[in-house]
Design a protein around this motif. Structure first.
Motif, PDB file in Angstrom:
ATOM      1  N   SER A  50     -73.904 -56.060  -5.991  1.00 12.66           N
ATOM      2  CA  SER A  50     -73.661 -57.463  -6.349  1.00 12.66           C
ATOM      3  C   SER A  50     -74.955 -58.160  -6.761  1.00 12.66           C
ATOM      4  CB  SER A  50     -73.024 -58.194  -5.169  1.00 12.66           C
ATOM      5  OG  SER A  50     -71.787 -57.610  -4.812  1.00 12.66           O
ATOM      6  N   ILE A  51     -76.027 -57.942  -6.008  1.00 13.20           N
ATOM      7  CA  ILE A  51     -77.310 -58.584  -6.338  1.00 13.20           C
ATOM      8  C   ILE A  51     -77.851 -58.057  -7.661  1.00 13.20           C
ATOM      9  CG2 ILE A  51     -79.699 -58.852  -5.590  1.00 13.20           C
ATOM     10  CD1 ILE A  51     -78.684 -58.868  -2.709  1.00 13.20           C
ATOM     11  N   LEU A  52     -77.728 -56.746  -7.891  1.00 12.70           N
ATOM     12  CA  LEU A  52     -78.177 -56.188  -9.167  1.00 12.70           C
ATOM     13  C   LEU A  52     -77.360 -56.738 -10.336  1.00 12.70           C
ATOM     14  CD1 LEU A  52     -78.830 -52.439  -8.203  1.00 12.70           C
ATOM     15  CD2 LEU A  52     -80.523 -54.210  -8.712  1.00 12.70           C
ATOM     16  N   SER A  53     -76.072 -56.943 -10.126  1.00  8.49           N
ATOM     17  CA  SER A  53     -75.238 -57.520 -11.186  1.00  8.49           C
ATOM     18  C   SER A  53     -75.668 -58.945 -11.503  1.00  8.49           C
ATOM     19  CB  SER A  53     -73.765 -57.490 -10.756  1.00  8.49           C
ATOM     20  OG  SER A  53     -73.331 -56.171 -10.516  1.00  8.49           O
ATOM     21  N   LEU A  54     -75.981 -59.710 -10.458  1.00 15.29           N
ATOM     22  CA  LEU A  54     -76.456 -61.081 -10.682  1.00 15.29           C
ATOM     23  C   LEU A  54     -77.787 -61.083 -11.419  1.00 15.29           C
ATOM     24  CD1 LEU A  54     -75.555 -62.699  -7.234  1.00 15.29           C
ATOM     25  CD2 LEU A  54     -74.597 -63.307  -9.455  1.00 15.29           C
ATOM     26  N   ALA A  55     -78.676 -60.147 -11.052  1.00 15.37           N
ATOM     27  CA  ALA A  55     -79.986 -60.111 -11.709  1.00 15.37           C
ATOM     28  C   ALA A  55     -79.899 -59.584 -13.134  1.00 15.37           C
ATOM     29  CB  ALA A  55     -80.942 -59.246 -10.888  1.00 15.37           C
ATOM     30  N   TRP A  56     -78.977 -58.651 -13.384  1.00 18.39           N
ATOM     31  CA  TRP A  56     -78.899 -58.018 -14.693  1.00 18.39           C
ATOM     32  C   TRP A  56     -78.083 -58.845 -15.682  1.00 18.39           C
ATOM     33  CZ3 TRP A  56     -74.675 -54.219 -16.149  1.00 18.39           C
ATOM     34  CH2 TRP A  56     -74.880 -53.730 -17.445  1.00 18.39           C
ATOM     35  N   ARG A  57     -76.869 -59.236 -15.271  1.00 18.09           N
ATOM     36  CA  ARG A  57     -75.976 -59.944 -16.187  1.00 18.09           C
ATOM     37  C   ARG A  57     -75.947 -61.446 -15.947  1.00 18.09           C
ATOM     38  NH1 ARG A  57     -70.417 -56.922 -17.344  1.00 18.09           N
ATOM     39  NH2 ARG A  57     -70.524 -58.588 -18.892  1.00 18.09           N
TER      40      ARG A  57
END
Length: 410
Positions: free
Chosen positions: A38-45
């Motif tokens: 979830s955190i990677l998705s927020l940072a990436w997209r």
């Protein structure tokens, strides 16, 4: 009784049990992976905020809606002569209206061109196309108020749970589970690329309440099962909490399934049938939040609570008493097992073989014949092991005959 009902009864009585508390490291690992994604998705997209948050222009026009309405309207926007309209949101409202949301437009040059393109596509006068410009300041106000509402909600949750259960650790575990559900929901939004609208905020606040409700139900059963735990010598706090989770497991599954089914129908309708609009934004937040809330109440909140309680000095003493009693019972069982008599069948066989070993033969008995008294006849005693009764010998002796008195010898 149904099969599920029978399983629920056996879980409630403790006949069968799954060790949720003992396997808490496994659940922590799964949650850590989901939170990392979830955190990677927020940072990436990142999140795709709607015009209510970042500002923009909103157009509405009356038309007869059909299957090609959305696609033809997108083509009309591309041909309007206004740049950067490829990411414009087009959706239908009912069967007689179309809605277009774009970036912030210049009111004197760009707005008239977009209105004319929409009017030409649906076949009406440009003045009949309603529009409104939404500034970014309005979206920032909504965001600020939503964050204030979320903070107030979390504070009230901590106070209510602390007062009701009179246990600060229960409040901490419930808040951690709520944050867990919030991160997962926002991460899923970033991953699938749904637009964040005011409907999304409504859904997020709703699922926080649902998650809290499920957690409180589990904690209430935990409190009931650990009421006399300080004087117990049979269960530790973790074992009592695990029993409580098993007792409410079927209830939690039923509640979640019944709640998720209509939300799944809303999500399908909004995402597949309608394609755009606030319905799918609200349904996605509710769907993800309800599933995450049911998961966290069983696999996160209760194991966290048990782990924090087991560190208390009183709970350590209870665990020591339980271990001492179990060690004593185990030792007693080993002593009983080593001193128990042999089975009856073996004892019978042993006695039979012993009897057979000491049984004398006929020859020995004949040699052991003795004479009783002076000049007495030598009496020979014979042992008959063939099992014949004394009646066989009596049958060979002459039996007295009943003769008439006149024929008897005088």
């Amino acid at each position: 009784m149904s099969k599920l009902g029978a399983i629920g009864h056996r879980l409630y009585t403790g006949e069968i049990s799954y060790d949720f508390i003992g396997r808490r490291r496994r659940w922590y690992t799964i949650s850590a992976i989901l939170i990392a994604v979830s955190i990677l998705s927020l940072a990436w997209r990142g999140l795709d905020f709607g015009i209510e948050f970042k500002g923009g222009a909103d157009f509405k026009a009356a038309t007869q809606v059909n299957a090609q309405t959305v696609d033809s309207m997108r083509d009309a926007l591309r041909n309007s002569g206004v740049s950067d309209l490829d990411e414009a949101t087009v959706n239908t409202i009912g069967d007689n209206q179309v809605r277009v949301q774009t970036r912030t437009l210049d009111p004197t040059e760009e707005v008239p061109k977009v209105r004319a393109a929409i009017a030409n596509e649906v076949g009406i006068n440009p003045d009949q196309v309603a529009y409104s410009l939404i500034g970014a300041s309005w979206g920032s106000q909504i965001t600020e108020r939503a964050l204030i509402a979320l903070a107030v909600f979390l504070v009230l949750v901590a106070l209510v749970i602390g007062i009701y259960f009179r246990d600060a650790k229960m409040s901490a575990a419930a808040l951690i589970a709520l944050v867990h559900d919030l991160i997962l929901t926002i991460g899923i939004y970033a991953l699938v690329g749904f637009t964040v609208t005011p409907a999304t905020l409504i859904g997020v606040l709703t699922i926080l309440g649902y998650s809290l409700y499920d957690t409180v139900v589990v904690f209430d059963k935990v409190r009931e099962d650990v009421r006399d735990i300080r004087s117990s010598t049979t269960r530790t706090y973790s074992e009592a909490a695990n029993l409580a989770v098993n007792q409410v497991l079927v209830r939690s599954i039923n509640t979640t399934v019944i709640g998720v089914l209509p939300v799944a129908a809303l999500l399908f309708t909004g995402a597949v049938i309608l394609g755009e609009g606030p319905l799918k934004d609200l349904a996605l937040a509710l769907f993800v939040g309800m599933v995450a809330g049911a998961y966290s109440s069983i696999f996160i909140a209760t194991p966290l609570l048990a782990q924090m309680k087991e560190r208390e000095p009183d709970m350590k003493k209870v665990a020591a008493r339980v271990r001492a009693r179990r060690a004593k019972e185990s030792q007693k069982d080993r002593v009983v097992a080593t001193t128990s008599p042999p089975p009856v069948a073996q004892a019978g066989a042993a006695s039979t073989s012993a009897t057979e070993d000491v049984e004398p033969s006929n020859a020995e008995l004949e040699e052991a014949s003795s004479t009783v008294g002076n000049g007495a006849k030598k009496v020979s005693v014979t042992f008959q092991p063939d099992g014949r009764s004394h009646r066989d010998g009596a049958a060979k002796r002459s039996q007295p005959q009943n003769k008439p008195r006149s024929q008897r010898k005088k």
